[in-house]
Design a protein around this motif. Structure first.
Motif, PDB file in Angstrom:
ATOM      1  N   UNK A  88      -8.441  13.012  -3.957  1.00  0.00           N
ATOM      2  CA  UNK A  88      -9.159  13.637  -2.840  1.00  0.00           C
ATOM      3  C   UNK A  88      -9.199  12.754  -1.596  1.00  0.00           C
ATOM      4  N   UNK A  89      -9.208  11.431  -1.786  1.00  0.00           N
ATOM      5  CA  UNK A  89      -9.258  10.540  -0.623  1.00  0.00           C
ATOM      6  C   UNK A  89      -7.971  10.663   0.193  1.00  0.00           C
ATOM      7  N   UNK A  90      -6.841  10.814  -0.489  1.00  0.00           N
ATOM      8  CA  UNK A  90      -5.565  10.971   0.211  1.00  0.00           C
ATOM      9  C   UNK A  90      -5.571  12.234   1.063  1.00  0.00           C
ATOM     10  N   UNK A  91      -6.072  13.321   0.524  1.00  0.00           N
ATOM     11  CA  UNK A  91      -6.116  14.566   1.280  1.00  0.00           C
ATOM     12  C   UNK A  91      -7.181  14.504   2.379  1.00  0.00           C
ATOM     13  N   UNK A 108      -2.831   2.596   5.935  1.00  0.00           N
ATOM     14  CA  UNK A 108      -3.970   3.136   5.183  1.00  0.00           C
ATOM     15  C   UNK A 108      -3.499   4.145   4.132  1.00  0.00           C
ATOM     16  N   UNK A 109      -2.525   4.977   4.483  1.00  0.00           N
ATOM     17  CA  UNK A 109      -2.031   5.993   3.546  1.00  0.00           C
ATOM     18  C   UNK A 109      -1.394   5.353   2.309  1.00  0.00           C
ATOM     19  N   UNK A 110      -0.579   4.320   2.516  1.00  0.00           N
ATOM     20  CA  UNK A 110       0.076   3.646   1.386  1.00  0.00           C
ATOM     21  C   UNK A 110      -0.968   2.997   0.480  1.00  0.00           C
ATOM     22  N   UNK A 111      -1.969   2.357   1.069  1.00  0.00           N
ATOM     23  CA  UNK A 111      -3.032   1.713   0.294  1.00  0.00           C
ATOM     24  C   UNK A 111      -3.790   2.726  -0.548  1.00  0.00           C
ATOM     25  N   UNK A 112      -4.126   3.847   0.074  1.00  0.00           N
ATOM     26  CA  UNK A 112      -4.842   4.909  -0.641  1.00  0.00           C
ATOM     27  C   UNK A 112      -3.987   5.450  -1.787  1.00  0.00           C
ATOM     28  N   UNK A 113      -2.682   5.591  -1.552  1.00  0.00           N
ATOM     29  CA  UNK A 113      -1.786   6.109  -2.580  1.00  0.00           C
ATOM     30  C   UNK A 113      -1.704   5.201  -3.795  1.00  0.00           C
ATOM     31  N   UNK A 123      -3.931   3.039  -4.850  1.00  0.00           N
ATOM     32  CA  UNK A 123      -5.219   3.087  -5.569  1.00  0.00           C
ATOM     33  C   UNK A 123      -5.375   4.391  -6.339  1.00  0.00           C
ATOM     34  N   UNK A 124      -4.985   5.506  -5.728  1.00  0.00           N
ATOM     35  CA  UNK A 124      -5.103   6.816  -6.392  1.00  0.00           C
ATOM     36  C   UNK A 124      -4.199   6.891  -7.613  1.00  0.00           C
ATOM     37  N   UNK A 125      -2.962   6.392  -7.482  1.00  0.00           N
ATOM     38  CA  UNK A 125      -2.033   6.408  -8.613  1.00  0.00           C
ATOM     39  C   UNK A 125      -2.544   5.598  -9.789  1.00  0.00           C
ATOM     40  N   UNK A 131       0.854   9.840 -11.638  1.00  0.00           N
ATOM     41  CA  UNK A 131       0.386   8.525 -11.169  1.00  0.00           C
ATOM     42  C   UNK A 131       1.433   7.872 -10.278  1.00  0.00           C
ATOM     43  N   UNK A 132       2.707   8.101 -10.597  1.00  0.00           N
ATOM     44  CA  UNK A 132       3.799   7.552  -9.787  1.00  0.00           C
ATOM     45  C   UNK A 132       3.990   8.344  -8.494  1.00  0.00           C
ATOM     46  N   UNK A 133       4.091   9.657  -8.603  1.00  0.00           N
ATOM     47  CA  UNK A 133       4.395  10.474  -7.424  1.00  0.00           C
ATOM     48  C   UNK A 133       3.238  10.545  -6.435  1.00  0.00           C
ATOM     49  N   UNK A 134       2.023  10.259  -6.898  1.00  0.00           N
ATOM     50  CA  UNK A 134       0.863  10.279  -6.004  1.00  0.00           C
ATOM     51  C   UNK A 134       1.005   9.282  -4.861  1.00  0.00           C
ATOM     52  N   UNK A 135       1.659   8.159  -5.108  1.00  0.00           N
ATOM     53  CA  UNK A 135       1.863   7.170  -4.053  1.00  0.00           C
ATOM     54  C   UNK A 135       2.667   7.794  -2.914  1.00  0.00           C
ATOM     55  N   UNK A 136       3.724   8.535  -3.284  1.00  0.00           N
ATOM     56  CA  UNK A 136       4.509   9.219  -2.265  1.00  0.00           C
ATOM     57  C   UNK A 136       3.734  10.332  -1.592  1.00  0.00           C
TER      58      UNK A 136
END
Length: 450
Positions: free
Chosen positions: A285-288, A320-325, A327-329, A361-366
């Motif tokens: 949710x943080x990524x979105x 910021x987007x890469x960092x969030x990705x 952590x989310x993954x 978990x992997x694709x979430x980073x992208x």
């Protein structure tokens, strides 16, 4: 990089507010998912198939609402609020018309629609029961979410998580009573979950109406303002929104096709996909939220005429987007085992869900990077057509054909098929980076004299 601490504070508050709203919204779906998963695997599978139509509706609503957000944010940046109610009126007309079409299709042809997604008769039987009730939420859901999205364009985000919190509480309580038959209520199973959602959506709309009448003092929205709009803004709205709407529509249809591919691999794959997808939605949710927040910030910056601030802003947002990705993954991967203890599913479905969540978990980073850059920065900058073109080529020329070949021609394991359905989240970073660096996405969508 942006060095102004106030920017980070403002962006964090906006991102977390939107993330909280998304978290509460997806938690409603998670509650349905878990409680039906404890009731029976067939009920879980049936509801997950029906939710593909809900996802298509959600994508259409996002498409209709995002046009209002992009235009509203730039008008807000120019400190001209007068056109915004007319734009919201346009968005409501388009959104409700699309919702009405889906309502009629689902009401008249529920079994035929589900038959396109799976061959499992038990899932179809459960899904038809769910469909006959849940379709009455479509118009209510559309009106609520377009109004909430439109208010977001002027920085009003609290109402979003107010209604989502109320929905979550109501939904969980009614699910407990109506699915299992507790506290003297009848045991309705999957129909109980649908009734709970219908009641929750109705309360959501009532809260929005109350907020607009008594608490919203910026736009002063009234029913009269939304009905009697300046029709000259329809052309402006369609010019901005149509590419977004087409992109979201084809994305929603593609997700239904993807579910159909997995749905023909057996009940275990359907259940595993239902669990993996909702876990992904809740834990990303943080990524979105960051994507939505960046769209507002970029749109307002362009509306204010501060193009010189865009380069450091865009560079900062990408970091910021890469960092969030990342952590989310990591969170999705670590949460797999404890989450699956909540479900009563077969060992095969359990193992597939573990594998599917490892892929996510992997694709979430992208996803966190390219989706936020695309739907946040590029779309917020006024370029609403790039995403539609990219996703059209990616989904229908690469993802769907590749996954179909993997499933039905080469008969590869379900986890490999699942990866082929999700790997676009990684390679789409390439065209997104190229588009960002071209700076052709910076476009003013407001009127010159406004």
């Amino acid at each position: 990089m942006v060095k102004d601490k106030n920017f980070y504070k403002t962006f964090a508050i906006l991102t977390l507010s939107l993330a909280l709203q998304n978290l509460l919204t997806y938690s409603v779906n998670l509650a349905d998912n878990v409680m039906l998963g404890q009731y029976s695997q067939a009920a879980l599978s049936g509801s997950s198939l029906c939710n593909q139509v809900q996802f298509l509706l959600q994508m259409l609503v996002v498409g209709a609402g995002e046009g209002a957000v992009v235009m509203g944010a730039q008008y807000w940046g120019k400190k001209n609020l007068a056109p915004i109610p007319h734009i919201i009126g346009c968005a409501l007309r388009f959104g409700l018309a699309l919702a009405a079409v889906l309502f009629v299709i689902v009401l008249l042809f529920p079994a035929q629609l589900l038959g396109l997604l799976t061959t499992s008769q038990s899932a179809i039987e459960q899904g038809v029961q769910y469909f006959r009730i849940i379709c009455f939420t479509y118009l209510i859901f559309t009106a609520t979410n377009i109004l909430v999205a439109s208010l977001r364009s002027i920085g009003v985000v609290k109402i979003g998580y107010m209604i989502s919190a109320s929905t979550l509480c109501i939904n969980i309580c009614l699910n407990y009573c109506l699915i299992y038959g507790n506290f003297g209520f009848p045991e309705l199973g999957i129909r109980g979950a649908a009734i709970a959602t219908l009641v929750s959506r109705t309360v959501e709309l009532l809260i929005v109406i109350w907020y607009l009448k008594f608490r919203e003092h910026t736009l002063h929205l009234t029913l009269r303002k939304l009905l009697f709009i300046d029709r000259s803004y329809v052309h402006d709205y369609v010019h901005v929104s149509l590419p977004v709407l087409l992109n979201q529509a084809q994305w929603g249809l593609a997700q239904m096709v993807q579910t159909g591919i997995l749905g023909h691999l057996g009940d275990a794959a359907i259940a595993a996909n239902a669990i993996a997808v909702i876990v992904f939605q809740v834990l990303s949710v943080v990524a979105y939220g960051a994507a939505s927040a960046s769209g507002i910030v970029v749109g307002r910056t362009i509306g204010e005429g501060r193009e010189d601030f865009l380069r450091p802003l865009v560079r900062t947002l990408q970091v910021l987007f890469v960092t969030i990705g990342l952590c989310s993954g990591a969170l999705i991967f670590l949460a797999r085992t404890p989450i699956l203890t909540l479900y009563r599913i077969t060992p095969e479905a359990h193992d597939l869900a573990m594998q599917f969540m490892a892929v996510l978990a992997l694709t979430t980073v992208g996803t966190a990077y390219q989706m936020a850059c695309d739907n946040g920065i590029i779309r917020g900058g006024g370029d609403t057509s790039f995403s539609a073109k990219m996703n059209l080529i990616s989904m229908w020329c690469i993802v769907v054909p590749g996954a179909a070949l993997a499933a039905f021609v080469f008969e590869l394991p379900p986890v490999v098929v699942f990866f082929f359905l999700k790997w676009d989240q990684l390679y789409k970073a390439i065209p997104v980076v190229l588009r960002l660096r071209s700076w052709k996405w910076v476009k003013k969508v407001t009127r010159a004299d406004a």
